[in-house]
Design a protein around this motif. Sequence first.
Motif, short mmCIF file in Angstrom:
data_model
loop_
_atom_site.label_atom_id
_atom_site.label_comp_id
_atom_site.label_asym_id
_atom_site.label_seq_id
_atom_site.Cartn_x
_atom_site.Cartn_y
_atom_site.Cartn_z
N LEU A 1 11.93 13.67 -61.03
CA LEU A 1 12.93 14.33 -61.86
C LEU A 1 13.86 13.31 -62.47
O LEU A 1 14.22 12.32 -61.84
N ASP A 2 14.26 13.53 -63.69
CA ASP A 2 15.18 12.65 -64.39
C ASP A 2 16.42 13.46 -64.75
O ASP A 2 16.80 14.38 -64.02
N ILE A 3 17.07 13.16 -65.84
CA ILE A 3 18.33 13.80 -66.21
C ILE A 3 18.14 15.26 -66.66
O ILE A 3 17.04 15.68 -67.00
N VAL A 4 19.24 16.00 -66.66
CA VAL A 4 19.28 17.35 -67.20
C VAL A 4 20.24 17.34 -68.39
O VAL A 4 21.33 16.79 -68.30
N GLN A 5 19.81 17.92 -69.51
CA GLN A 5 20.66 17.99 -70.69
C GLN A 5 20.88 19.44 -71.10
O GLN A 5 20.03 20.30 -70.89
N ASN A 6 22.06 19.68 -71.70
CA ASN A 6 22.35 20.99 -72.27
C ASN A 6 22.18 20.88 -73.78
O ASN A 6 22.90 20.16 -74.45
N VAL A 7 21.18 21.60 -74.31
CA VAL A 7 20.90 21.56 -75.75
C VAL A 7 21.10 22.96 -76.32
O VAL A 7 20.29 23.86 -76.11
N ASN A 8 22.21 23.15 -77.00
CA ASN A 8 22.53 24.45 -77.59
C ASN A 8 22.42 25.59 -76.57
O ASN A 8 21.88 26.66 -76.85
N GLY A 9 22.95 25.32 -75.39
CA GLY A 9 22.95 26.34 -74.34
C GLY A 9 21.67 26.40 -73.52
O GLY A 9 21.58 27.17 -72.57
N GLN B 1 15.40 20.09 -68.42
CA GLN B 1 15.15 19.19 -67.28
C GLN B 1 14.09 18.18 -67.68
O GLN B 1 13.00 18.53 -68.12
N TYR B 2 14.42 16.91 -67.55
CA TYR B 2 13.45 15.86 -67.87
C TYR B 2 12.71 15.41 -66.62
O TYR B 2 13.28 15.32 -65.53
N GLY C 1 10.73 16.77 -71.48
CA GLY C 1 11.90 17.64 -71.38
C GLY C 1 11.45 19.09 -71.34
O GLY C 1 10.82 19.56 -72.28
N ILE C 2 11.76 19.79 -70.26
CA ILE C 2 11.29 21.16 -70.06
C ILE C 2 12.46 22.14 -70.13
O ILE C 2 13.49 21.95 -69.49
N ASP C 3 12.28 23.18 -70.95
CA ASP C 3 13.27 24.26 -71.02
C ASP C 3 13.17 25.05 -69.73
O ASP C 3 12.15 25.68 -69.44
#
Length: 220
Positions: free
Chosen positions: A132-140, A144-145, A163-165
């Motif tokens: 597992l890598d970083i988690v980003q918030n993209v337009n809500g 999860q990378y 990057g998985i939604d």
Amino acid sequence: MKVTIKMVQKLMIIAVVLFTTVAATAQDANSLLKEVSAKVRSYDNIAIDFKYNLNNKKEGVNQDTRGDVALQGENYVLNMLGTTRIFDGAKIYTIVPEDEEVTISKFNAKDDKDITPSKMLTFYESGYNAKLDIVQNVNGRKIQYVKLSPIDTNAEIKDILLGIDKQTNHIYKVIQTDSKGTKYTITVQSFKTNQPISKTLFTFDEAKYTNDGYYINKLD
């Protein structure tokens, strides 16, 4: 860096690699891979529109393009950089309208250069370590990378970030970096499943292209 036909074909192969390794990811890195893989395999077909970027800072290259791919089982049709690549389960057809040329080659399951979704899933599951890598918030959306590192230290690929939604368990972004520092990024614009598709979508009509004056280059 001039874009040649061979480069176009290589980039299209990379796109198939990404979307088919892509077809296998998600939660503790390994359980997520199995979870998303099972979900993707449950679909009758998948249609993806994507944005593609090739970047190599050392050579001053930064190219953007768009493409789309339709997948059903092992069959696929990929449109990218003005070229269409079709795999019908037996042969691979690369259609280049600019050159009015079609290249046809037989599929050989033992040839690493021939890529299908099922083969790439197997390759992916046995050729990489995942974490597992970083988690980003993209337009809500919570993305999860997962970082994939090749087990083979001499591999051309340095690493891949998927990057998985988290809500859909579909791929949002794929970032592949090779050993020469070139970065290939695919960002999914739309991800549709179980679409009504033509029965001839994955069928190559040689007569159509012959009549249009295309040169048919049969490699086998």
